[in-house]
Scaffold this active site. Structure first.
Site, PDB file in Angstrom:
ATOM      1  CG  HIS A 121      -8.948  -5.141   3.447  1.00  0.00           C
ATOM      2  ND1 HIS A 121     -10.077  -4.396   3.134  1.00  0.00           N
ATOM      3  CD2 HIS A 121      -9.401  -6.201   4.163  1.00  0.00           C
ATOM      4  CE1 HIS A 121     -11.147  -4.982   3.632  1.00  0.00           C
ATOM      5  NE2 HIS A 121     -10.761  -6.085   4.254  1.00  0.00           N
ATOM      6  CG  ASP A 198      -5.325  -1.145   6.388  1.00  0.00           C
ATOM      7  OD1 ASP A 198      -5.714  -1.205   7.575  1.00  0.00           O
ATOM      8  OD2 ASP A 198      -5.748  -1.904   5.497  1.00  0.00           O
ATOM      9  CD  GLN A 201      -5.978  -7.911  10.154  1.00  0.00           C
ATOM     10  OE1 GLN A 201      -5.664  -8.539  11.178  1.00  0.00           O
ATOM     11  NE2 GLN A 201      -7.204  -7.950   9.654  1.00  0.00           N
ATOM     12  CE  LYS A 224     -10.251  -5.835  10.764  1.00  0.00           C
ATOM     13  NZ  LYS A 224     -10.812  -7.138  10.403  1.00  0.00           N
ATOM     14  CB  CYS A 364     -11.648  -7.849   1.690  1.00  0.00           C
ATOM     15  SG  CYS A 364     -13.343  -8.136   2.235  1.00  0.00           S
TER      16      CYS A 364
END
Length: 409
Positions: A121, A198, A201, A224, A364
């Protein structure tokens, strides 16, 4: 808790959009919020609204207890060693930028390497681009396999003794690829580098244990994972955080201020300048309670089933191209695709007319779009409240889209 009970906890799902029952397939962008999260935030504003850490009055004490209680919930949720390793931020982007500014710029030198992948991302690309420019370090990309996965052989080939930082997503927000972070962290550490993850997700969808992964930093967002927007977390190993300087200065994060110099509070508060995101943290704590009541293993299994079901059903749609691994065991609960020569924005617009919410654009992730040889894609992403019926509605909507544009052209 079965799927009907879960869905009943999300009031937003009980509505029609353009005359059709809402089918929400955009949870990778932001998830919906259950009653208990909404109520937790409302209760704070209704009964406990006060700043934290400063006041000795009852409201201030209750607000502080709730805020710091949420930090402890996060600690347990990701299995951090102590609350000193849990910093509240505005989200994944802020967390990654904090590491890139506070750690990277202080520790990188010309000739050092930062290693990432093409699937990242923008929030896990641009901060490292800027850090490389400031320090003279080199930014390197691990190549992708044909299906969008990365091989450990390529990881070993690109991480060298000159590598100081490896920053990779646990789950790709476009391809759904689940990366072998534990193995990558081991390779990074063998070469003297730190591992930045990261988790935007990943954390909402599967059990993440930072000690088991042995990552040095983990960034993720509350919105999220059923929590409010504007709240996120930076996990960092204590010894690293202790040697980092704050990136924001002002109230809350100071110990003592002199005319020409100041000292900082201890961890984690030295990184939380200004009035913190109190309601967001409380909402995040309530979201963690909810997710743990359902069970992260159950959520992961449910999404894996939906992804497999969606791959099967979408593969039968004529003219539809699916990006990422065809093997559902290699991916999380999202499917990215394009339909013939129909622009993804047009696909999303027609689906919206049917009450189906999907994401369209470059997500993104423009370097990945270039690798895919696409300018944009459509994405359907699933969460604990989605069902096979939602996938069926998506397929019906795509067939209508195909028919509509066949008539137009």
């Amino acid at each position: 808790m079965d799927i009907k009970d879960i869905r009943s906890q999300f009031p937003i799902l009980d509505q029609e959009v353009n005359g059709n029952p809402l089918v929400y397939l955009d949870s990778a962008a932001t998830s919906q919020k259950p009653f208990q999260v909404i109520e937790a935030v409302n209760k704070y504003y209704r009964e406990d609204n006060s700043n934290v850490h400063r006041g000795v009055h009852t409201l201030g004490t209750r607000a502080t207890d709730a805020y710091e209680g949420a930090r402890e919930k996060v600690r347990k949720f990701i299995n951090a060693s102590s609350i000193e390793e849990v910093i509240f931020t505005r989200g994944t982007t802020t967390s990654l930028n904090t590491v890139a500014v506070s750690y990277a710029r202080a520790n990188l030198h010309e000739g050092d390497e930062i290693v990432i992948t093409y699937m990242e991302h923008h929030s896990n690309i641009i901060p490292w681009q800027q850090a490389a420019k400031v320090t003279g370090a080199t930014l390197k990309y691990i190549p992708l396999q044909e299906d969008g996965t990365i091989s450990l052989d390529d990881v070993r080939a690109n991480i060298t003794p000159n590598t100081k930082i490896v920053a990779i997503a646990k789950v790709s927000n476009v391809l759904g690829v689940i990366n072998p972070i534990k193995d990558i962290a081991k390779i990074a550490h063998e070469n003297g580098a730190i591992m930045v993850v990261d988790g935007a997700q990943g954390v909402p969808h599967m059990k993440i244990d930072v000690q088991d992964l042995d990552c040095d930093f983990l960034a993720f967002s509350g919105h999220k994972m059923c929590a409010p927007t504007g709240i996120g977390v930076l996990y960092g190993k204590k010894h690293l955080l202790e040697n980092m300087e704050p990136v924001e200065f002002g109230g809350e994060m100071i110990d003592f201020v002199n005319l020409y110099d100041s000292t900082w509070k201890e961890l984690p508060w030295k990184f939380e300048g200004g009035t913190p995101i109190i309601a967001g943290a409380i909402g995040l704590g309530a979201a963690i309670d909810f997710l743990e009541e359902v069970g992260l293993d159950q959520i992961a299994a449910h999404e894996h089933h939906l992804a497999a079901y969606a791959l099967e059903k979408l593969s039968a749609v004529p003219g539809l191209t699916i990006f990422g691994p065809k093997d559902p065991a290699k991916r999380a609960g999202l499917v990215t695709f394009n339909l013939n020569d129909v622009h993804p924005h047009d696909v999303a617009t027609v689906l919206d007319a049917e009450g189906i919410a999907v994401r369209a654009g470059h997500h993104c992730a423009q370097p990945l779009m270039k690798w895919l040889k696409q300018t944009a894609t459509a994405r359907a992403s699933f969460y604990l409240y989605n069902t096979e019926n939602d996938v069926d509605k998506l397929v019906e909507g795509l067939l209508k889209t195909k028919e509509y544009f066949s008539d137009v052209f």
